[in-house]
Design a protein around this motif. Structure first.
Motif, PDB file in Angstrom:
ATOM      1  N   ILE A  71      34.898  38.969  28.655  1.00  0.00           N
ATOM      2  CA  ILE A  71      35.204  37.890  29.590  1.00  0.00           C
ATOM      3  C   ILE A  71      34.287  38.026  30.791  1.00  0.00           C
ATOM      4  CG2 ILE A  71      36.924  36.900  31.173  1.00  0.00           C
ATOM      5  CD1 ILE A  71      39.096  37.932  29.347  1.00  0.00           C
ATOM      6  N   THR A  72      33.612  36.948  31.160  1.00  0.00           N
ATOM      7  CA  THR A  72      32.838  36.945  32.390  1.00  0.00           C
ATOM      8  C   THR A  72      33.238  35.726  33.208  1.00  0.00           C
ATOM      9  OG1 THR A  72      31.026  37.677  31.014  1.00  0.00           O
ATOM     10  CG2 THR A  72      30.530  37.258  33.320  1.00  0.00           C
ATOM     11  N   VAL A  73      33.750  35.974  34.385  1.00  0.00           N
ATOM     12  CA  VAL A  73      34.173  34.884  35.249  1.00  0.00           C
ATOM     13  C   VAL A  73      33.459  35.043  36.576  1.00  0.00           C
ATOM     14  CG1 VAL A  73      36.112  33.989  36.579  1.00  0.00           C
ATOM     15  CG2 VAL A  73      36.439  34.589  34.189  1.00  0.00           C
ATOM     16  N   THR A  74      32.791  33.999  37.039  1.00  0.00           N
ATOM     17  CA  THR A  74      32.156  34.080  38.351  1.00  0.00           C
ATOM     18  C   THR A  74      32.518  32.880  39.217  1.00  0.00           C
ATOM     19  OG1 THR A  74      30.214  33.278  37.186  1.00  0.00           O
ATOM     20  CG2 THR A  74      30.136  35.539  37.944  1.00  0.00           C
ATOM     21  N   ALA A  75      32.934  33.193  40.436  1.00  0.00           N
ATOM     22  CA  ALA A  75      33.189  32.176  41.476  1.00  0.00           C
ATOM     23  C   ALA A  75      34.070  31.031  40.984  1.00  0.00           C
ATOM     24  CB  ALA A  75      31.872  31.627  42.019  1.00  0.00           C
ATOM     25  N   LEU A  76      35.115  31.394  40.249  1.00  0.00           N
ATOM     26  CA  LEU A  76      35.982  30.369  39.655  1.00  0.00           C
ATOM     27  C   LEU A  76      36.797  29.652  40.727  1.00  0.00           C
ATOM     28  CD1 LEU A  76      36.322  29.612  36.682  1.00  0.00           C
ATOM     29  CD2 LEU A  76      38.414  30.956  36.656  1.00  0.00           C
ATOM     30  N   ASP A  94      39.946  30.523  44.320  1.00  0.00           N
ATOM     31  CA  ASP A  94      38.996  30.227  45.388  1.00  0.00           C
ATOM     32  C   ASP A  94      37.867  31.246  45.319  1.00  0.00           C
ATOM     33  OD1 ASP A  94      37.874  29.204  47.639  1.00  0.00           O
ATOM     34  OD2 ASP A  94      39.277  30.144  49.038  1.00  0.00           O
ATOM     35  N   GLY A  95      37.102  31.179  44.228  1.00  0.00           N
ATOM     36  CA  GLY A  95      35.976  32.110  44.093  1.00  0.00           C
ATOM     37  C   GLY A  95      36.368  33.402  43.413  1.00  0.00           C
ATOM     38  N   LEU A  96      37.013  33.292  42.277  1.00  0.00           N
ATOM     39  CA  LEU A  96      37.489  34.485  41.580  1.00  0.00           C
ATOM     40  C   LEU A  96      36.413  35.036  40.634  1.00  0.00           C
ATOM     41  CD1 LEU A  96      40.848  35.448  40.569  1.00  0.00           C
ATOM     42  CD2 LEU A  96      39.375  35.177  38.593  1.00  0.00           C
ATOM     43  N   ASP A  97      36.224  36.363  40.694  1.00  0.00           N
ATOM     44  CA  ASP A  97      35.304  37.026  39.766  1.00  0.00           C
ATOM     45  C   ASP A  97      36.090  38.002  38.909  1.00  0.00           C
ATOM     46  OD1 ASP A  97      33.022  35.837  41.006  1.00  0.00           O
ATOM     47  OD2 ASP A  97      33.227  37.313  42.632  1.00  0.00           O
ATOM     48  N   LEU A  98      35.677  38.090  37.643  1.00  0.00           N
ATOM     49  CA  LEU A  98      36.393  38.987  36.732  1.00  0.00           C
ATOM     50  C   LEU A  98      35.473  39.323  35.574  1.00  0.00           C
ATOM     51  CD1 LEU A  98      39.119  40.234  35.631  1.00  0.00           C
ATOM     52  CD2 LEU A  98      39.510  38.020  34.547  1.00  0.00           C
ATOM     53  N   GLU A  99      35.422  40.611  35.212  1.00  0.00           N
ATOM     54  CA  GLU A  99      34.672  40.978  34.016  1.00  0.00           C
ATOM     55  C   GLU A  99      35.506  41.937  33.182  1.00  0.00           C
ATOM     56  OE1 GLU A  99      30.133  42.121  33.461  1.00  0.00           O
ATOM     57  OE2 GLU A  99      31.382  43.885  33.795  1.00  0.00           O
ATOM     58  N   VAL A 100      35.706  41.577  31.933  1.00  0.00           N
ATOM     59  CA  VAL A 100      36.412  42.451  31.005  1.00  0.00           C
ATOM     60  C   VAL A 100      35.424  42.853  29.933  1.00  0.00           C
ATOM     61  CG1 VAL A 100      38.328  42.655  29.381  1.00  0.00           C
ATOM     62  CG2 VAL A 100      38.598  41.287  31.458  1.00  0.00           C
ATOM     63  N   ARG A 101      35.301  44.195  29.711  1.00  0.00           N
ATOM     64  CA  ARG A 101      34.303  44.669  28.745  1.00  0.00           C
ATOM     65  C   ARG A 101      34.951  44.948  27.406  1.00  0.00           C
ATOM     66  NH1 ARG A 101      32.097  48.904  33.164  1.00  0.00           N
ATOM     67  NH2 ARG A 101      31.317  47.361  34.652  1.00  0.00           N
ATOM     68  N   GLU A 102      34.100  45.016  26.405  1.00  0.00           N
ATOM     69  CA  GLU A 102      34.554  45.302  25.051  1.00  0.00           C
ATOM     70  C   GLU A 102      35.332  46.616  25.019  1.00  0.00           C
ATOM     71  OE1 GLU A 102      31.430  45.725  22.011  1.00  0.00           O
ATOM     72  OE2 GLU A 102      31.626  43.540  21.869  1.00  0.00           O
ATOM     73  N   GLY A 103      36.464  46.631  24.326  1.00  0.00           N
ATOM     74  CA  GLY A 103      37.186  47.869  24.086  1.00  0.00           C
ATOM     75  C   GLY A 103      37.928  48.433  25.280  1.00  0.00           C
ATOM     76  N   GLU A 104      38.082  47.668  26.347  1.00  0.00           N
ATOM     77  CA  GLU A 104      38.809  48.213  27.497  1.00  0.00           C
ATOM     78  C   GLU A 104      40.116  47.462  27.727  1.00  0.00           C
ATOM     79  OE1 GLU A 104      36.743  47.878  31.175  1.00  0.00           O
ATOM     80  OE2 GLU A 104      37.015  45.724  31.344  1.00  0.00           O
ATOM     81  N   VAL A 105      41.055  48.182  28.341  1.00  0.00           N
ATOM     82  CA  VAL A 105      42.279  47.549  28.799  1.00  0.00           C
ATOM     83  C   VAL A 105      42.095  47.305  30.293  1.00  0.00           C
ATOM     84  CG1 VAL A 105      44.760  47.751  29.088  1.00  0.00           C
ATOM     85  CG2 VAL A 105      43.667  48.719  27.062  1.00  0.00           C
ATOM     86  N   HIS A 106      42.098  46.028  30.651  1.00  0.00           N
ATOM     87  CA  HIS A 106      41.762  45.659  32.023  1.00  0.00           C
ATOM     88  C   HIS A 106      43.006  45.162  32.738  1.00  0.00           C
ATOM     89  CE1 HIS A 106      38.417  44.539  34.832  1.00  0.00           C
ATOM     90  NE2 HIS A 106      39.435  43.902  35.388  1.00  0.00           N
ATOM     91  N   GLY A 107      43.327  45.812  33.845  1.00  0.00           N
ATOM     92  CA  GLY A 107      44.488  45.391  34.624  1.00  0.00           C
ATOM     93  C   GLY A 107      44.121  44.254  35.559  1.00  0.00           C
ATOM     94  N   PHE A 108      45.000  43.257  35.643  1.00  0.00           N
ATOM     95  CA  PHE A 108      44.732  42.084  36.472  1.00  0.00           C
ATOM     96  C   PHE A 108      45.889  42.004  37.450  1.00  0.00           C
ATOM     97  CE2 PHE A 108      44.059  37.234  36.379  1.00  0.00           C
ATOM     98  CZ  PHE A 108      43.038  37.321  37.306  1.00  0.00           C
ATOM     99  N   LEU A 109      45.656  42.547  38.640  1.00  0.00           N
ATOM    100  CA  LEU A 109      46.756  42.767  39.573  1.00  0.00           C
ATOM    101  C   LEU A 109      46.753  41.757  40.701  1.00  0.00           C
ATOM    102  CD1 LEU A 109      46.802  46.600  40.197  1.00  0.00           C
ATOM    103  CD2 LEU A 109      48.723  45.209  39.464  1.00  0.00           C
ATOM    104  N   GLY A 110      47.939  41.359  41.086  1.00  0.00           N
ATOM    105  CA  GLY A 110      48.041  40.475  42.243  1.00  0.00           C
ATOM    106  C   GLY A 110      49.487  40.084  42.432  1.00  0.00           C
ATOM    107  N   PRO A 111      49.847  39.720  43.653  1.00  0.00           N
ATOM    108  CA  PRO A 111      51.230  39.306  43.889  1.00  0.00           C
ATOM    109  C   PRO A 111      51.497  37.952  43.226  1.00  0.00           C
ATOM    110  CG  PRO A 111      49.912  38.943  45.866  1.00  0.00           C
ATOM    111  CD  PRO A 111      49.026  39.626  44.870  1.00  0.00           C
ATOM    112  N   ASN A 112      52.767  37.581  43.137  1.00  0.00           N
ATOM    113  CA  ASN A 112      53.099  36.285  42.563  1.00  0.00           C
ATOM    114  C   ASN A 112      52.392  35.181  43.326  1.00  0.00           C
ATOM    115  OD1 ASN A 112      54.822  37.389  40.647  1.00  0.00           O
ATOM    116  ND2 ASN A 112      56.539  37.403  42.082  1.00  0.00           N
TER     117      ASN A 112
END
Lengths: 303, 537
Positions: free
Chosen positions: A7-12, A23-41
């Motif tokens: 997954i590659t997300v830039t400035a979403l 409002d400008g979200l970036d996120l990168e998830v790599r092959e074979g990793e468990v990626h935590g996506f943290l944030g308040p409600n």
């Protein structure tokens, strides 16, 4: 070693009316990793996942999932994705077993042995109508359906919010399994202990923006270790050290937090003081989280 | 404590109760006014009563006539329906506040207070009693306002209230026996339906007097709470004693419900929930399969309604023919059922009734589209569409099921109308007439469904509100336009104005094709446009 990004997300960007959800979200998830996506409600986690699934269209920025644009290649990428929504709503007059079969058949059919094992592991009765399932059981139905067939990418939106601790252990075991099989997992959560136990890397978002991303080790430099020392010494000797904060002294007990990098200096000092009692609380994401969202959220978002 | 619970329940239900009680009273009052207006003359009433008395199907549906007085004719016309409504109001109310609360977990909150085990049930029954008294009083007042005898009207109101209380008891017991509110509502509602059917059998088998102005019901009527109400004959030989049976039934059932509640745990039931299938059948593996599976139970309901309404066309044909001969104003009214035409009574009546069933057919399709909206709003579509299934193929499946529902409901109405004609001894040609009259409206009904689909694709959040508005507009403009004196240009907006009202009109092939094309175009546009929007919860 650089691994490919799933997954590659830039400035979403995404707005709902006048309210900016992303409002400008970036996120990168790599092959074979468990990626935590943290944030308040309300930080935009579910909205991000819906954009990654092509169920919503981004207003700006780019998102690539498995190398493709999720909005135009929706159906194609869904063949390799398993999804568990945050608020699982099922068809009230279908049984759990029927629901699992429906959802897995739409993706080409379940791995039957895996399906049986998941039902056993999650202690789910497939003959009950969804109407009579509790929130936890509805979540189990969605989890079994998502995990009963191999996928390259698992998108899980707060998957354990209705599970009891025993079932959380079962869930963790299966996440470890799919990671061992080479799949990537994006796991959104506001439960820090879960992310600490499961995730290789973490992205923290706030108000639709990425505020931190990296491995847990990399993020530890942002955290503080808490000390509680019972000693006859004057509390002022601790205050003199670099990186000490929140110093409190009462009846011969001194409590303070220290930047994790400065811990060795504290230990040297303690050795000379011969304390009667000592309690050290290791750095946790909890404290990191509090610093971002509890103390100075506005400032954290600006960085 | 109980008073507090009752107040809370009344507050929760205040609009619903006013709607039910007010609606029943309005129905009673308007049928009192209608009889006075349409059959003001004793001779006219004698004619229609004689026709009805000679027709078991009419007796089955309505009850037994009891002379030609205006009051008695109103009672004969309306009482069975009013009693069914009183019964349903009571059963829904009691289940809502007992098993319904247990399902939703609210009963647990109340049960944790010092309220104890029995008071919530007692409160629900007291609320039902208040609602039934309100319904009885409002109905009696409406009947008096319609010009009926006050004493008889009071007795009619009392009969409705007591029948309501008896069915409240049925619902209270059903709530103890059944594992969820759906099941309890089903059992209690079926009891109301059974009571209607049992008295229908008794009334249909009744013995007409020589002058055909009265029918003495057969024994079966004595086995139905609704029958007890009929047997009171409030406007002729008033005798309140049958109501004691209703009172006794209510008391026995209330006590039984308390005894059962005292012995069971909260949330437990005497009948356990049946385990379902652990594996899905072959149907549940695709979007169309799921759509059918979800629509089927509702579709059966629409079909039953369409069959009952459609069968009227055939079953009542002889009555209509006779009545129209005897009563010029009734003939006029029937002729106006089909806008813009003048025709023989039976043909016009058939076209009118099957015009109504075509609205049911459109409603069945529109409701299927609204179900799609519910799937989206509740998040189930999100779960489904995370599979490799495009939103277009999903919507196509939904539209297919909606269109097919419309066609099936129209077909069932047509078959029922045809069977009705054959049942009252008309020749086979009328079977085809009934069927064709129903099917001729399918294209117009599909246009209504197509418009609702288009709304769902473009403005999903307005699907339900606009969907009902489109339906009501099509009904009011297209079917009732002439009766209400609406200008032609405005009436022409409704697709129903452009479909052919067989057998009164010829089939207009060009208009039929245009309507089909419009429906297809709307659905096609919806499928094309839905891809442009986000999934909206």
């Amino acid at each position: 070693m650089a691994t490919a990004a799933v997954i590659t997300v830039t400035a979403l960007q995404k707005r709902f009316g006048r309210h900016p959800a992303l409002d400008g979200l970036d996120l990168e998830v790599r092959e074979g990793e468990v990626h935590g996506f943290l944030g308040p409600n309300g930080a935009g986690k579910s909205t991000t996942l819906r954009i990654l699934l092509g169920l919503m269209r981004a207003d700006g920025g780019t998102a690539r999932v498995l190398g493709r644009d999720p909005w135009t290649a929706t159906v194609a990428i869904h063949r390799d994705i398993s999804y568990v929504p945050g608020d699982v709503s099922l068809w009230p007059n279908l049984t759990g077993g029927e629901t699992i079969d429906l959802l897995t058949r739409l993706r080409g059919g379940a791995d039957e042995r895996l399906r049986d094992r998941l039902l056993r592991d999650f202690e789910l009765d497939p003959r009950k109508k969804a109407r009579s399932y509790s929130k936890g059981n509805r979540q189990k139905v969605a989890l079994v359906a998502a995990l009963a067939r191999r996928a390259d990418l698992y998108l899980l939106d707060e998957p354990t919010s209705g599970l009891d601790p025993v079932m959380e252990t079962v869930f963790r075991r299966h996440i470890d399994r799919v990671r061992d099989e080479g799949a990537a997992v994006l796991l959104s959560s506001h439960i820090l202990s879960e992310v600490e136990q499961l995730c290789d890397r973490v992205t923290i978002i706030l108000a639709g923006r990425t505020v931190e991303t990296g491995t847990l080790g990399e993020l530890r430099h942002l955290t503080r270790t808490s000390f509680r020392v019972t000693t006859g010494a004057d509390a002022a000797v601790f205050a003199a050290l670099d990186g000490v904060a929140d110093l409190r002294a009462e009846n011969g007990t001194v409590e303070f937090d220290v930047d994790s990098e400065r811990v060795p200096a504290v230990l040297e000092l303690l050795a000379t003081l011969r304390p009667e009692g000592l309690a050290v609380t290791p750095p946790s994401l909890e404290s990191l989280f509090l610093r971002h969202y509890g103390e100075e959220p506005a400032e954290a978002a600006r960085r | 404590m109980i008073a507090r619970l009752v107040l809370a329940q009344l507050r929760r239900d205040r609009w619903q109760l006013l709607f039910w009680a007010g609606g029943v009273a309005l129905l009673a009052g308007s049928s009192a006014a209608a009889v006075g207006q349409e059959f003001g003359d004793e001779r006219e009433r004698a004619a229609i009563v004689a026709v009805a008395a000679a027709n078991p199907a009419f007796l089955f549906l309505r009850g037994t006539p009891d002379g030609t007085g205006v009051d008695a004719v109103v009672f004969f016309q309306a009482f069975a329906f009013l009693a069914v409504l009183a019964g349903l109001m009571s059963t829904f109310l009691v289940v809502r506040h007992t098993r319904g609360d247990e399902d939703a977990g609210r009963a647990e909150l109340v049960g944790a207070t010092p309220a104890g085990r029995l008071p919530p049930l007692a409160a629900a029954l007291i609320t039902a009693a208040i609602a039934d008294l309100l319904l009885g009083a409002l109905t009696a007042a409406a009947l008096v306002a319609g010009g009926l005898d006050p004493e008889g009207s009071a007795l009619t109101g009392a009969a409705l209230a007591l029948i309501g209380l008896a069915f409240a008891g049925v619902a209270a017991v059903a709530a103890q026996l059944m594992p969820n509110s759906r099941g309890a509502n089903g059992v209690a509602g079926a009891a109301v339906g059974l009571a209607y059917l049992v008295r229908g059998v008794g009334d249909a088998l009744g013995t007409p007097s020589d002058d055909l102005l009265r029918v003495e019901p057969a024994t079966a009527t004595w086995f139905s709470p609704i029958g007890w109400g009929e047997l009171v004959r409030p406007y002729t030989d008033a005798d309140a004693r049958p109501l004691l049976l209703a009172l006794a039934t209510a008391l026995v059932l209330w006590l039984a419900a308390f005894a059962l509640r005292a012995r069971r745990d909260l949330g437990a039931s005497l009948l356990r929930e049946r385990p379902g299938r652990p594996r899905a059948g072959a149907l549940l593996g695709s979007a169309p399969g799921l759509a059918w599976r979800l629509q089927l139970p509702t579709l059966v309901g629409w079909c039953v309604g369409a069959a009952v309404l459609g069968s009227f066309a055939g079953l009542l044909a002889p009555i209509v023919a006779d009545a129209a001969r005897e009563n010029a104003s009734l003939g006029e009214l029937i002729a106006r059922l089909v806008p813009g035409t003048r025709a023989d009574a039976v043909g016009a009546f058939t076209a009118g009734i099957l015009g109504m069933t075509s609205v049911l057919a459109a409603a069945a399709g529109a409701q299927a589209v609204m179900r799609s909206r519910a799937e989206e709003a509740d998040g189930r579509a999100e779960l489904l569409l995370s599979a490799p299934l495009g939103i277009r193929s999903w919507l196509t499946a939904q539209v297919g099921v909606a269109f097919a529902s419309t066609a099936v409901v129209a077909l069932v109405a047509g078959l029922a109308a045809g069977a009705g004609f054959v049942g009252v001894g008309e020749d086979g040609e009328w079977f085809g007439t009934g069927l064709a009259a129903a099917l001729a409206h399918v294209p117009a009904a599909l246009v209504v469904v197509g418009v609702v689909v288009l709304v769902f694709a473009v403005l999903p959040r307005l699907t339900v509100a606009l969907g009902w508005a489109v339906l009501v507009l099509a009904l009011v403009l297209g079917q009732l336009g002439d009766l209400l004196g609406i200008p032609d240009a405005l009436q022409d907006v409704s697709p129903f104005r452009h479909s052919s009202a067989l057998p009164v009109e010829e089939l207009d092939r060009a208009a039929t094709l245009v309507l089909l094309a419009v429906a297809a175009l709307a659905a096609g546009a919806a499928v094309a446009l839905v891809r442009r929007r986000d999934l909206a919860s």
